[in-house]
Design an enzyme around this catalytic site. Sequence first.
Site, PDB file in Angstrom:
ATOM      1  N   HIS A 147     -26.434  87.603 130.405  1.00 35.36           N
ATOM      2  CA  HIS A 147     -25.278  87.433 129.823  1.00 35.36           C
ATOM      3  C   HIS A 147     -25.111  88.724 128.868  1.00 35.36           C
ATOM      4  CE1 HIS A 147     -27.791  85.490 127.066  1.00 35.36           C
ATOM      5  NE2 HIS A 147     -27.083  85.864 125.974  1.00 35.36           N
ATOM      6  N   GLU A 221     -14.318  94.545 104.915  1.00 34.83           N
ATOM      7  CA  GLU A 221     -14.259  95.621 105.611  1.00 34.83           C
ATOM      8  C   GLU A 221     -13.177  95.437 106.767  1.00 34.83           C
ATOM      9  OE1 GLU A 221     -15.322  98.452 105.357  1.00 34.83           O
ATOM     10  OE2 GLU A 221     -17.035  98.761 104.324  1.00 34.83           O
TER      11      GLU A 221
END
Length: 232
Positions: A147, A221
């Site tokens: 994946h 942030e």
Amino acid sequence: MSVHKTNDAFKVLMNSAKEPIVEDIPKKYRKQSFRDNLKVYIESPESYKNVIYYDDDVVLVRDMFPKSKMHLLLMTRDPHLTHVHPLEIMMKHRSLVEKLVSYVQGDLSGLIFDEARNCLSQQLTNEALCNYIKVGFHAGPSMNNLHLHIMTLDHVSPSLKNSAHYISFTSPFFVKIDTPTSNLPTRGTLTSLFQEDLKCWRCGETFGRHFTKLKAHLQEEYDDWLDKSVSM
């Protein structure tokens, strides 16, 4: 910090995958190892609402426990390659790497950008998002089926629960899809990364091993980046 603690942190990462991957796993799969839980998406993608695209070759699915605002998994449906280690894929199966990249940058790019806008803000442009999405494999995957992670950089999510989660996506343990083969790490050599101090991926500020403080900072942030990006 001792090697024992390093190993403990690595075990936290690997064991965290024991969280169920699907809401309603069919009975025939319930007794299998948690490491095989992605198999249901490959075999019956039409059955799961968190699958957002599939064809004969790949499946694109929303991670049920995202480690960022947007966190998708792109999986090959090739039975001969789905169980190959990602570092071996990067080294020996370049045609598959190129195919996955072509999906991300081509056929699926619109879906990925739309998904990112749904998760972050509808005001974000493709250009802003392109610089805020990373694509890569874990050097030591916790799930058996291959994946590829497609995710935003923020790492703001309730499912980001510990230091090991964060380090696994912000250190060389996360192998970006465009990493040259000459720079690929050797399997099993990166566990020492999990004892390092936590550092903000964006500004570089360090937080020792104070994960709660880091999480609060990551939110700040993200808020700052989003404000600047939608104002452009």
